[in-house]
Design a protein around this motif. Sequence first.
Motif, PDB file in Angstrom:
ATOM      1  N   GLU A   1      28.622  26.446  15.560  1.00 13.94           N
ATOM      2  CA  GLU A   1      29.333  27.173  14.510  1.00 13.94           C
ATOM      3  C   GLU A   1      28.360  27.923  13.607  1.00 13.94           C
TER       4      GLU A   1
ATOM      5  N   ALA B   1      35.680  27.543  24.001  1.00 15.82           N
ATOM      6  CA  ALA B   1      35.521  26.201  23.446  1.00 15.82           C
ATOM      7  C   ALA B   1      35.553  25.141  24.534  1.00 15.82           C
TER       8      ALA B   1
ATOM      9  N   ASN C   1      35.473  15.548  22.917  1.00 16.51           N
ATOM     10  CA  ASN C   1      34.218  14.925  23.327  1.00 16.51           C
ATOM     11  C   ASN C   1      34.489  14.037  24.545  1.00 16.51           C
TER      12      ASN C   1
ATOM     13  N   ILE D   1      32.289  24.035  26.372  1.00 14.04           N
ATOM     14  CA  ILE D   1      31.172  23.404  25.663  1.00 14.04           C
ATOM     15  C   ILE D   1      30.928  21.938  25.995  1.00 14.04           C
TER      16      ILE D   1
ATOM     17  N   HIS E   1      37.385  16.992  17.843  1.00 12.95           N
ATOM     18  CA  HIS E   1      36.681  17.738  16.803  1.00 12.95           C
ATOM     19  C   HIS E   1      37.377  19.088  16.634  1.00 12.95           C
TER      20      HIS E   1
ATOM     21  N   ILE F   1      28.209  20.737  17.811  1.00 13.10           N
ATOM     22  CA  ILE F   1      29.307  21.616  17.416  1.00 13.10           C
ATOM     23  C   ILE F   1      28.962  22.339  16.119  1.00 13.10           C
TER      24      ILE F   1
ATOM     25  N   LYS G   1      38.166  22.812  16.769  1.00 14.49           N
ATOM     26  CA  LYS G   1      37.649  23.886  17.609  1.00 14.49           C
ATOM     27  C   LYS G   1      36.917  24.897  16.733  1.00 14.49           C
ATOM     28  N   PRO G   2      35.690  25.276  17.093  1.00 16.88           N
ATOM     29  CA  PRO G   2      35.005  26.322  16.327  1.00 16.88           C
ATOM     30  C   PRO G   2      35.880  27.570  16.222  1.00 16.88           C
TER      31      PRO G   2
ATOM     32  N   GLU H   1      28.735  15.916  17.388  1.00 20.92           N
ATOM     33  CA  GLU H   1      29.090  16.557  16.128  1.00 20.92           C
ATOM     34  C   GLU H   1      28.002  17.533  15.682  1.00 20.92           C
TER      35      GLU H   1
END
Length: 337
Positions: free
Chosen positions: A299, A135, A85, A138, A124, A295, A126-127, A292
């Motif tokens: 997902e 990633a 972030n 984003i 955070h 993200i 990573k998806p 958050e």
Amino acid sequence: MKAAIIQEVNQPVSVQEVEKPQAGLGEVIVQLKAAALNHRDVFVQQGKYPGMKLPVIIGSDGAGVVSEIGEGVSEERLGKEVIINPSHNWGPDDRFYSKSFKILGMPDNGTFAEYLKVEAKYLHPKPQHLSFEAAAAIPLGGLTAWRALMTRAGMKSRERVLVTGIGGGVALFVLQFAVASGAEVWVTSSSDEKIEKAIALGAKGGVNYKDPNWTKNLIAATGGDRSGYFDVIIDSAGGPHFAKLIDVATAGGRICFFGGTTGNITDIIPGKVFFKQLNIYGSTMGTEAEFEAMIQFIEEKQIQPILDETFALDDTEMALRRMDNGTQFGKIVLKIG
């Protein structure tokens, strides 16, 4: 480590060996696998950003693996794949950032490097469905789009949304978020090719704003009467075209803008705003909670960021010039690790 550094304003970026950072209290070292460009990086290079502090390693977007931890950070962080972030020190008021707010990549060293020191709280997971390159695309653009569309404009499912200047990273995230939420999305661009690409991504249609009758064409395409107007409009350009957005907004509509790439907003007729009971919002970046939520949404909806072209870290200057010329469709990425 190798890093891309802005030494002086209006000079090419210098990719060179510099000292690797050390993690302090509450911090981690991320071994970056990929980073992505934003217009902010070009503005820093041109000296057009507030609070300039040089030299600096530029870059706000990045994804990688936690390689070292500082005091007070759980060892469970080690080896984790993360996304960063870049919105730091927002503060306690969700409505507006604090005086200590800053964005990664100036004044603090950023992501165009092999390693990054950052506070652990800004990491955070990573998806899992995304590559490091996807990633890394984003953080800044996704967060800006999320706050503008979801928080400030408060878009609801099945509303009609207009996204101006499609092709840039933030505009494409707005398009993807709105489509995934069930909205009817239309776009504008100076490129018919970009409009067609947006339609392939789920837009209902679009118009070329170089046409002097683009507002009439847009209203006709969407319905031809008051049902053809827009509930939500997301803009990044400002400038003289902004007044025309008021013409295509529905009564009680919301217009949110997060940039001013075409200059100052001019020629707004006040009556058109207050008789239509319009809401006009400014927006930039976002809170940690919004990051958050964004993200989690990516997902849940399995969203794939749109990537334009990938460069090596050594070719950062070439990547910046592609960003500057405005021909890209999607995010420009640096492959690092």
